[in-house]
Design a protein around this motif. Sequence first.
Motif, mmCIF file in Angstrom:
data_model
loop_
_atom_site.group_PDB
_atom_site.id
_atom_site.type_symbol
_atom_site.label_atom_id
_atom_site.label_comp_id
_atom_site.label_asym_id
_atom_site.label_seq_id
_atom_site.Cartn_x
_atom_site.Cartn_y
_atom_site.Cartn_z
ATOM 1 N N GLU A 241 -2.258 -5.574 -5.126
ATOM 2 C CA GLU A 241 -3.355 -5.748 -4.184
ATOM 3 C C GLU A 241 -4.065 -7.078 -4.414
ATOM 4 O O GLU A 241 -4.087 -7.604 -5.523
ATOM 5 N N ALA B 134 -8.526 -4.887 1.300
ATOM 6 C CA ALA B 134 -8.457 -3.870 2.345
ATOM 7 C C ALA B 134 -9.698 -2.972 2.325
ATOM 8 O O ALA B 134 -10.231 -2.600 3.369
ATOM 9 N N LYS B 135 -10.177 -2.634 1.136
ATOM 10 C CA LYS B 135 -11.379 -1.802 1.031
ATOM 11 C C LYS B 135 -12.613 -2.591 1.468
ATOM 12 O O LYS B 135 -13.495 -2.051 2.125
ATOM 13 N N ARG C 140 -13.145 -2.504 5.131
ATOM 14 C CA ARG C 140 -13.606 -1.222 5.687
ATOM 15 C C ARG C 140 -15.072 -0.940 5.380
ATOM 16 O O ARG C 140 -15.676 -0.073 5.997
#
Length: 96
Positions: free
Chosen positions: A15, A49-50, A53
């Motif tokens: 990641e 990605a977190k 969001r």
Amino acid sequence: MARKPQGGLKKWFKERWVDISRPKKGGGYKSCGRKKAKGKGYPKCVPAAKAARMTAAQKRSAVRRKRKAGNPGGKPRNVSTFVKRRKSSGRKKKKR
């Protein structure tokens, strides 16, 4: 033959981690780390990605809690990204 579960440590290393306390001017965030952070606050690193969001309020809350936790004994302290909220019992308190 059973499939291996996806995720785990391999996924964690692949990641792209970003510091949500250091936004870039054009959008996005600087990569995680403190190479040139002389005297600045502690980084709050999350996967990109977190970070995408999360709402602005969630990001501010996470950074504030991370910096409040400090760096006792020279060791970084882990702080959860999201606050665990207590469930209410459903009854409201009476005002006096």
